[in-house]
Design a protein around this motif. Structure first.
Motif, PDB file in Angstrom:
ATOM      1  N   VAL A  59      18.096   0.044  -5.295  1.00  0.00           N
ATOM      2  CA  VAL A  59      16.949   0.323  -6.158  1.00  0.00           C
ATOM      3  C   VAL A  59      16.978   1.792  -6.592  1.00  0.00           C
ATOM      4  CG1 VAL A  59      15.524  -1.443  -5.074  1.00  0.00           C
ATOM      5  CG2 VAL A  59      15.434   0.902  -4.231  1.00  0.00           C
ATOM      6  N   ASP A  60      16.155   2.069  -7.581  1.00  0.00           N
ATOM      7  CA  ASP A  60      15.962   3.438  -8.064  1.00  0.00           C
ATOM      8  C   ASP A  60      15.027   4.165  -7.102  1.00  0.00           C
ATOM      9  OD1 ASP A  60      14.824   5.722  -9.443  1.00  0.00           O
ATOM     10  OD2 ASP A  60      15.641   4.897 -11.300  1.00  0.00           O
ATOM     11  N   ASN A  61      15.449   5.331  -6.625  1.00  0.00           N
ATOM     12  CA  ASN A  61      14.647   6.073  -5.653  1.00  0.00           C
ATOM     13  C   ASN A  61      13.331   6.551  -6.253  1.00  0.00           C
ATOM     14  OD1 ASN A  61      14.360   7.505  -3.034  1.00  0.00           O
ATOM     15  ND2 ASN A  61      14.404   9.314  -4.352  1.00  0.00           N
ATOM     16  N   ASN A  62      13.286   6.717  -7.571  1.00  0.00           N
ATOM     17  CA  ASN A  62      12.085   7.259  -8.207  1.00  0.00           C
ATOM     18  C   ASN A  62      10.980   6.231  -8.336  1.00  0.00           C
ATOM     19  OD1 ASN A  62      10.565   9.296  -9.678  1.00  0.00           O
ATOM     20  ND2 ASN A  62      11.019   8.072 -11.505  1.00  0.00           N
ATOM     21  N   ASN A  63      11.352   4.989  -8.702  1.00  0.00           N
ATOM     22  CA  ASN A  63      10.320   3.990  -8.950  1.00  0.00           C
ATOM     23  C   ASN A  63      10.534   2.675  -8.204  1.00  0.00           C
ATOM     24  OD1 ASN A  63      12.429   2.742 -10.407  1.00  0.00           O
ATOM     25  ND2 ASN A  63      11.747   3.705 -12.334  1.00  0.00           N
ATOM     26  N   SER A  64      11.572   2.625  -7.353  1.00  0.00           N
ATOM     27  CA  SER A  64      11.869   1.435  -6.535  1.00  0.00           C
ATOM     28  C   SER A  64      12.240   0.214  -7.365  1.00  0.00           C
ATOM     29  CB  SER A  64      10.683   1.099  -5.609  1.00  0.00           C
ATOM     30  OG  SER A  64      10.428   2.163  -4.733  1.00  0.00           O
ATOM     31  N   LEU A  65      12.591   0.404  -8.619  1.00  0.00           N
ATOM     32  CA  LEU A  65      13.015  -0.722  -9.439  1.00  0.00           C
ATOM     33  C   LEU A  65      14.466  -1.058  -9.136  1.00  0.00           C
ATOM     34  CD1 LEU A  65      11.399   0.268 -12.860  1.00  0.00           C
ATOM     35  CD2 LEU A  65      10.571  -1.377 -11.176  1.00  0.00           C
ATOM     36  N   PRO A  66      14.832  -2.361  -9.136  1.00  0.00           N
ATOM     37  CA  PRO A  66      16.218  -2.743  -8.840  1.00  0.00           C
ATOM     38  C   PRO A  66      17.180  -2.229  -9.899  1.00  0.00           C
ATOM     39  CG  PRO A  66      14.959  -4.620  -9.638  1.00  0.00           C
ATOM     40  CD  PRO A  66      13.972  -3.525  -9.407  1.00  0.00           C
ATOM     41  N   LEU A  67      18.396  -1.916  -9.467  1.00  0.00           N
ATOM     42  CA  LEU A  67      19.419  -1.391 -10.374  1.00  0.00           C
ATOM     43  C   LEU A  67      20.538  -2.426 -10.505  1.00  0.00           C
ATOM     44  CD1 LEU A  67      19.697   2.316  -9.165  1.00  0.00           C
ATOM     45  CD2 LEU A  67      18.577   1.464 -11.229  1.00  0.00           C
ATOM     46  N   PRO A  68      20.657  -3.100 -11.645  1.00  0.00           N
ATOM     47  CA  PRO A  68      21.757  -4.037 -11.845  1.00  0.00           C
ATOM     48  C   PRO A  68      23.029  -3.298 -12.251  1.00  0.00           C
ATOM     49  CG  PRO A  68      20.338  -4.021 -13.766  1.00  0.00           C
ATOM     50  CD  PRO A  68      19.706  -3.090 -12.768  1.00  0.00           C
ATOM     51  N   GLY A  69      24.173  -3.862 -11.894  1.00  0.00           N
ATOM     52  CA  GLY A  69      25.438  -3.294 -12.332  1.00  0.00           C
ATOM     53  C   GLY A  69      25.941  -2.139 -11.509  1.00  0.00           C
ATOM     54  N   VAL A  70      25.340  -1.887 -10.327  1.00  0.00           N
ATOM     55  CA  VAL A  70      25.819  -0.809  -9.459  1.00  0.00           C
ATOM     56  C   VAL A  70      27.150  -1.233  -8.827  1.00  0.00           C
ATOM     57  CG1 VAL A  70      25.324   0.582  -7.412  1.00  0.00           C
ATOM     58  CG2 VAL A  70      23.469  -0.051  -8.979  1.00  0.00           C
ATOM     59  N   ASN A  71      28.116  -0.319  -8.831  1.00  0.00           N
ATOM     60  CA  ASN A  71      29.422  -0.586  -8.232  1.00  0.00           C
ATOM     61  C   ASN A  71      29.341  -0.356  -6.728  1.00  0.00           C
ATOM     62  OD1 ASN A  71      32.128  -1.039  -7.816  1.00  0.00           O
ATOM     63  ND2 ASN A  71      32.779   0.967  -8.579  1.00  0.00           N
ATOM     64  N   VAL A  72      29.486  -1.432  -5.952  1.00  0.00           N
ATOM     65  CA  VAL A  72      29.487  -1.355  -4.487  1.00  0.00           C
ATOM     66  C   VAL A  72      30.915  -1.623  -4.024  1.00  0.00           C
ATOM     67  CG1 VAL A  72      28.462  -2.219  -2.358  1.00  0.00           C
ATOM     68  CG2 VAL A  72      27.130  -2.251  -4.487  1.00  0.00           C
ATOM     69  N   TYR A  73      31.503  -0.686  -3.269  1.00  0.00           N
ATOM     70  CA  TYR A  73      32.913  -0.805  -2.916  1.00  0.00           C
ATOM     71  C   TYR A  73      33.151  -0.358  -1.473  1.00  0.00           C
ATOM     72  CZ  TYR A  73      32.841   4.216  -3.866  1.00  0.00           C
ATOM     73  OH  TYR A  73      32.535   5.547  -3.855  1.00  0.00           O
ATOM     74  N   ILE A  74      34.297  -0.878  -0.920  1.00  0.00           N
ATOM     75  CA  ILE A  74      34.723  -0.472   0.424  1.00  0.00           C
ATOM     76  C   ILE A  74      35.499   0.826   0.279  1.00  0.00           C
ATOM     77  CG2 ILE A  74      36.036  -1.138   2.467  1.00  0.00           C
ATOM     78  CD1 ILE A  74      35.678  -4.067   1.581  1.00  0.00           C
ATOM     79  N   VAL A  75      34.993   1.869   0.917  1.00  0.00           N
ATOM     80  CA  VAL A  75      35.610   3.182   0.813  1.00  0.00           C
ATOM     81  C   VAL A  75      37.061   3.115   1.298  1.00  0.00           C
ATOM     82  CG1 VAL A  75      35.518   5.581   1.590  1.00  0.00           C
ATOM     83  CG2 VAL A  75      33.412   4.346   1.073  1.00  0.00           C
ATOM     84  N   GLY A  76      37.966   3.670   0.504  1.00  0.00           N
ATOM     85  CA  GLY A  76      39.381   3.685   0.855  1.00  0.00           C
ATOM     86  C   GLY A  76      40.150   2.508   0.314  1.00  0.00           C
ATOM     87  N   THR A  77      39.464   1.590  -0.407  1.00  0.00           N
ATOM     88  CA  THR A  77      40.128   0.422  -1.000  1.00  0.00           C
ATOM     89  C   THR A  77      39.669   0.268  -2.442  1.00  0.00           C
ATOM     90  OG1 THR A  77      38.414  -1.233  -0.532  1.00  0.00           O
ATOM     91  CG2 THR A  77      39.914  -0.657   1.275  1.00  0.00           C
ATOM     92  N   THR A  78      40.257  -0.700  -3.089  1.00  0.00           N
ATOM     93  CA  THR A  78      39.813  -1.051  -4.450  1.00  0.00           C
ATOM     94  C   THR A  78      38.953  -2.300  -4.435  1.00  0.00           C
ATOM     95  OG1 THR A  78      41.839  -2.327  -4.802  1.00  0.00           O
ATOM     96  CG2 THR A  78      41.863  -0.004  -5.484  1.00  0.00           C
ATOM     97  N   VAL A  79      38.562  -2.753  -3.257  1.00  0.00           N
ATOM     98  CA  VAL A  79      37.767  -3.963  -3.097  1.00  0.00           C
ATOM     99  C   VAL A  79      36.292  -3.614  -3.296  1.00  0.00           C
ATOM    100  CG1 VAL A  79      37.111  -5.837  -1.556  1.00  0.00           C
ATOM    101  CG2 VAL A  79      39.453  -4.932  -1.521  1.00  0.00           C
ATOM    102  N   GLY A  80      35.602  -4.405  -4.117  1.00  0.00           N
ATOM    103  CA  GLY A  80      34.192  -4.143  -4.323  1.00  0.00           C
ATOM    104  C   GLY A  80      33.523  -5.227  -5.136  1.00  0.00           C
ATOM    105  N   THR A  81      32.243  -4.984  -5.474  1.00  0.00           N
ATOM    106  CA  THR A  81      31.454  -5.922  -6.272  1.00  0.00           C
ATOM    107  C   THR A  81      30.402  -5.129  -7.038  1.00  0.00           C
ATOM    108  OG1 THR A  81      30.129  -7.951  -6.197  1.00  0.00           O
ATOM    109  CG2 THR A  81      29.742  -6.333  -4.453  1.00  0.00           C
ATOM    110  N   ILE A  82      29.584  -5.809  -7.837  1.00  0.00           N
ATOM    111  CA  ILE A  82      28.492  -5.136  -8.541  1.00  0.00           C
ATOM    112  C   ILE A  82      27.192  -5.876  -8.240  1.00  0.00           C
ATOM    113  CG2 ILE A  82      29.955  -4.248 -10.397  1.00  0.00           C
ATOM    114  CD1 ILE A  82      28.872  -6.477 -12.178  1.00  0.00           C
ATOM    115  N   THR A  83      26.081  -5.165  -8.344  1.00  0.00           N
ATOM    116  CA  THR A  83      24.780  -5.767  -8.080  1.00  0.00           C
ATOM    117  C   THR A  83      24.363  -6.661  -9.242  1.00  0.00           C
ATOM    118  OG1 THR A  83      23.666  -3.857  -9.019  1.00  0.00           O
ATOM    119  CG2 THR A  83      24.031  -3.845  -6.648  1.00  0.00           C
ATOM    120  N   ASN A  84      23.565  -7.694  -8.942  1.00  0.00           N
ATOM    121  CA  ASN A  84      23.075  -8.590  -9.984  1.00  0.00           C
ATOM    122  C   ASN A  84      21.819  -8.018 -10.629  1.00  0.00           C
ATOM    123  OD1 ASN A  84      20.980  -9.048  -8.186  1.00  0.00           O
ATOM    124  ND2 ASN A  84      21.742 -11.048  -7.516  1.00  0.00           N
TER     125      ASN A  84
END
Length: 1024
Positions: free
Chosen positions: A43-68
């Motif tokens: 979420v956005d720290n300022n207003n707690s609204l969800p953030l779609p499309g955030v890149n979530v990844y395993i540090v040290g790899t190219t493995v990851g996903t994005i938020t809905n």
């Protein structure tokens, strides 16, 4: 081995390959057996609204996903991986240690530095680090931190080099000047909204603005060529973001009030003052017939001022999908003026949408607003406030026995002829209605990587209907007593259409970066206006026009402009910066001889800290040097001025015929033609430095600028012998310049529980007229004193012009041994200074040769100080603004302390000079008017420091909110809380007065101007 493969055949080959594949995959399978699923929400720290499309990844790899769309993610993580990374454009990257957690929720904070890296410029955007010109940016958070009703007001004190003077009256546009006043043909900046030039900001809701960029030098304004001489304000409105629907609600309600009144005499003092004038009011006071209406002690300023309610409500809805986003918003604002029967009511709606399909981007904006305004009323060229400070306190505002219900003065009974200001404000019904439509449509196609073409069209249209109805009345006044009602109607429409074709090329060659833009732009504008006036002799109930003395007229004005332009921005490795532009324009305001003109700019910049020979520093984070030079144009002289005009009305020709003398309808020359009329051109020089310290916790920008306008467009008055009484000819005559310094200092600390930031901006400006072709321009006429403002070669533009005073004559001997004043001069009169005669030296006679500069309405310094604080859930904004070094010509003192006629006055006039009171510093009462010459007697220091805004807010903790509400903030706010000034009038912020026809050229002349009120409001912000 090969023989073996041949012998075993194909089936065995397949089996062998599968065996080898499983062997290679075995470690992966083992890992998969020892992995876990991590889930969470970002979420956005300022207003707690969800953030779609955030890149979530395993540090040290190219493995990851994005938020809905709900900000949710789910990721399978091997047991030997210990950290998750979160990355989102415009936000600070974050890394989290997994540990034994299976659910990790993250709040991302906006990366303010990253967001500030992009600034909006003409026909595009640019990285701030690569900007070589002078640009001041005001973001949406700053705009909405102070509740304002027009976008212009949000610039006051927020941007260096920008002077904003409010006019007080609800719905009146403030006077905006960028880097001072330079020319005589108008100084309004160019306004661009979402890429399209518009006719003003009164129809734009400040809550819909994302950013406002003020372009101030040639490298940024020359791209607008013919309309950039007075600076450019580029506005980008808010757009939607992909994700779930977001709803934003913001509303406030409050009260406005006047903080100060002019000091005038009450009833008993006024009666004593009447005796000093030979019992001027005895006709009223000593006649029993008027005992019932002359027994009051009325405070007329209390009668015209009120506490006005103000309310403003905004609703915004935004969202989008993978290829689209949208935002729609609505606004309602209602403001009662602090002056009775004034106010404004406004409805607004806006819709923005963007669509992307492959390499095609389509964008649309549309807004509609409906406004009804009740403007300030004047009478006989005087404001209601001016009438109020003159009125006898012994009269009552109302008298039911009179037609209309008001009580006025009678010059035979009261010794004066001020008008009842309550009648001036309340008796006449005025309603000015306006509907505005603004819209843009654009399509951009990337033909190949780095090269795109764009087409954009926009329209800014409004129509208006102004209605005035003034019933007949008889208030007992010796002035006009209308025996029939007056009906006036005005209507018209203004439409401006803009078409833009643009090609953009971006390319990186190693460390070389190139951005090139080519544009063709066409603007067409049509204004149509009409009006009628008539009377009704039968009734005061019908408000429609009649055939009684019916008059009317209309006019249509067409304006067109065509421009071709090109711009190139180049940088090497972000260190060495270069930009250049050229634009060629044609305007319909010039004849074929000089219709076209070209304008150019060139600028350089150097990011010094990027050099290899500069050692890394922990304390210095930014050092950029930049400079620019170029030219911009101005065609603001009015339409058709290159050609001749013919006027009619009151121009009859007298014939002596067989049946006697008679008159025939005639016409005469109006404005004289000038086929050689050409562009006014301003050459701009700008040098700047940008400094940053301690990772930009401390920043400083400093600029020096010099703008010189040549071929000034002015209207030169012609001799009346050509036929027209007020005939003029448009000419290019002379030059003027303005120069100064600008400083912007920022300090911030965002790392502790108590977060704060402070920004101080200071601008200096000095203008001077170098040449006027021998002309002298006079403006600001007032009563019997001639002009107040003068423009002459070698002096500041529009300075106050009059006599200098040397105190009061105490005796006849002093008069006889002093320069000759007038034949009426007597002890107790003002002594004026003998400065010059026909030959340039004092000649012992006070006449027009002794008039000189007595003040300057243009401030030497304009400044603003903005401070933001936050601690836990509390936030506080404190904002000061002000000016220094400007003077005000106070015409209210002309009446309150003039002593020429019997009006109500300042109580100090009871101490006026008399032979029995020879030591008084107050001039004697005299009907000659000699003491009321335009002089430094009425010029005052207009410098001020104002607490423009203080807002305290509290945001409810998230744990107490419903799951449907992401943010809830309450706030209270005060505007114009207090003012520190030496000025004796109601308000040192003196803009255009209604009594002057709202003429911005008269800024600094206080004609009983509408004061800026104190405003106290309470508001609520909700985000869903």
């Amino acid at each position: 081995m090969n023989n073996y493969l041949l012998r075993v055949g194909v089936p065995h080959k397949v089996h062998l390959m599968l065996t080898l594949f499983c062997f290679l995959l075995f470690p992966k399978l083992l890992c998969a057996q020892d992995s876990r699923i991590i889930k969470g929400v970002v979420v956005d720290n300022n207003n707690s609204l969800p953030l779609p499309g955030v890149n979530v990844y395993i540090v040290g790899t190219t493995v990851g996903t994005i938020t809905n769309f709900d900000g949710e993610y789910s990721l399978e993580v091997p047991s030997d991986k210990t950290e998750l990374g979160f990355r989102y454009i415009g936000y600070i990257d974050q890394t989290v240690t997994i540990g034994n957690q299976k659910k990790i929720d993250i709040s991302l904070s906006e990366d303010v530095m990253q967001l500030e890296e992009i600034v909006v410029v003409g026909y595009g955007t640019q990285e701030r680090a690569k900007v070589t010109g002078a640009i001041a940016t005001v973001d949406s958070e700053t705009i909405t931190s102070t509740p304002v009703y027009t976008a212009d007001q949000a610039l006051q004190g927020r941007a260096t080099g920008v002077s904003v003077t409010n006019n007080g009256s609800p719905g009146s546009d403030p006077i905006v000047q960028i880097r001072g006043v330079m020319g005589t043909s108008g100084n309004n900046p160019l306004i661009v909204v979402d890429g399209i030039i518009v006719q003003g900001l009164g129809d734009l809701n400040p809550a819909d603005i994302e950013t406002m960029s003020v372009l101030k030098d040639a490298s940024t304004t020359a791209i607008y060529g013919a309309q950039g001489a007075n600076g450019v304000v580029v506005i980008t409105t808010k757009k939607g973001k992909s994700g779930d629907i977001k709803i934003d609600i913001d509303g406030y309600r409050g009260v406005q009030m006047v903080q100060k009144q002019h000091e005038v005499m009450e009833r008993d003092d006024y009666i004593n003052y009447s005796r000093m004038w030979g019992n001027a009011a005895q006709g009223r006071l000593e006649n029993e017939k008027y005992a019932d209406i002359s027994k009051y002690n009325t405070n007329w300023q209390d009668e015209i001022f009120q506490n006005g309610i103000i309310e403003n409500y905004n609703v915004g809805l935004s969202g989008g999908g993978e290829n689209t986003n949208y935002r729609i918003s609505g606004n309602y604002m209602n403001q009662e003026g602090v002056l009775k029967n004034t106010g404004i009511e406004r409805f607004m709606f806006r819709s923005n949408a963007n669509y992307t399909k492959g390499r095609l981007k389509v964008a649309q904006t549309f807004s509609v607003s409906s406004t009804e305004k009740k403007p300030e009323q004047t009478s006989a060229g005087r404001s209601a406030l001016e009438h109020a400070i003159k009125m006898p306190p012994y009269l009552t505002p109302y008298n039911a026995s009179n037609l209309g219900g008001f009580q006025g003065t009678d010059i035979q009974l009261d010794g004066q002829d001020a008008e009842n200001p309550v009648r001036v404000l309340e008796h006449t019904e005025i309603s000015n209605k306006r509907v505005n439509l603004m819209g843009t449509l654009s399509a951009e196609l990337e033909l190949f990587q780095g090269f795109s073409i764009k087409g954009q069209g926009g329209i800014d249209y409004f129509n208006y209907n102004n209605d005035l109805f003034s019933p007949s009345y008889d208030d007992g006044s010796a002035l006009a007593r209308p025996t029939r009602s007056l009906i006036e109607k005005g209507y018209g429409s203004h439409a401006m259409m803009t078409l833009i074709g643009q090609a953009t090329y971006n390319k990186q060659f190693g460390k070389h970066n190139v951005n090139a833009v080519a544009v063709v732009e066409r603007i067409e504008k049509k204004n149509m206006n009409a009006g009628t006036s008539s009377f009704n002799e039968i009734t005061n109930e019908i408000k429609n026009t009649t055939n009684t003395d019916l008059t009317g007229g209309s006019f249509t004005v067409d304006y067109g402009k065509l421009g071709y332009l090109g711009r190139i921005n180049y940088d090497y490795d972000g260190r060495y910066l270069f930009a250049a532009s050229y634009r060629r324009d044609a305007s319909s305001r010039f004849g074929s001889n000089n219709r076209w003109a070209g304008f150019y700019s060139v600028s350089l910049g150097w990011n010094v800290l990027d050099e290899a020979f500069i050692p890394d520093s922990e304390w210095m984070s930014q050092l950029k040097l930049r400079g620019s030079y170029g030219s911009v144009g101005n065609d603001n002289i009015g339409d058709y001025r290159y050609s001749a005009s013919i006027v009619s009305g009151n121009h009859s020709y007298v014939f002596n015929g067989a049946n006697g003398v008679y008159q025939a309808f005639g016409t005469t020359a109006g404005n004289l033609p000038n086929p050689d009329l050409r562009w006014e051109t301003t050459y701009m020089t700008n040098v700047g430095v940008d400094l940053g310290f301690f990772e930009d916790r401390l920043t400083l920008s400093a600029e020096y600028y010099k703008n010189e306008s040549n071929d000034l467009l002015i209207n030169v008055r012609q001799v009346s012998s050509i036929g027209g009484v007020n005939a003029t000819q448009a000419k290019n005559a002379g030059s003027a310049q303005v120069s100064g310094f600008e400083f912007n200092l920022g300090i911030k600390n965002q790392e502790k529980a108590l977060k704060w930031s402070t920004n101080l901006n200071i601008s200096t400006m000095e203008n001077i007229v170098n040449d006027l072709g021998g002309e002298i321009l006079y403006e600001g006429y007032y009563e019997n004193n001639g002009s107040i403002l003068r423009t002459i070669e070698g002096e500041p533009l529009r300075h106050f012009y009059g006599y200098q005073t040397l105190g009061i004559f105490r005796s006849w001997e002093e008069i006889y041994t002093s320069p000759v004043q007038t034949s009426n001069t007597a002890p107790g009169d003002i002594k004026f200074k003998d400065i010059s005669g026909p030959d340039g030296t004092p000649d012992g006679v006070i006449d027009h040769y002794d008039q000189t500069i007595i003040g300057n309405p243009t401030p030497d310094i304009v400044f603003g100080l903005n401070m933001d604080f936050s601690y836990k859930n509390f936030d506080l904004n404190i904002f000061f603004n002000g000016t220094y070094g400007n003077e005000i010509y106070n015409t209210t003192r002309w009446y309150l302390e003039g002593g020429q006629r019997f009006f109500n006055a300042n109580p100090k006039m009871l101490d006026a000079w008399t032979p029995e009171n020879p030591d008084s510093d107050v001039p004697r009462l005299s009907e000659s008017g000699d003491n009321l010459r335009t002089s430094n007697r009425f010029v005052e220091d207009g410098s001020y420091l104002r607490l423009k805004n203080v807002t305290l807010g509290y945001t409810l903790p998230k744990k107490v909110l419903s799951k449907y509400i992401s943010r809830c903030r309450f706030y209270v706010s005060g505007q114009n809380v207090f003012t520190v000034t030496k000025y004796s009038g109601l308000d040192p912020e003196v803009g255009a007065a209604a009594a002057s026809g709202n003429n911005p050229a008269e800024t600094g002349i206080d004609r009983g101007n509408y004061p800026t009120p104190l405003t106290i409001i309470g508001g609520l912000q909700l985000n869903f």
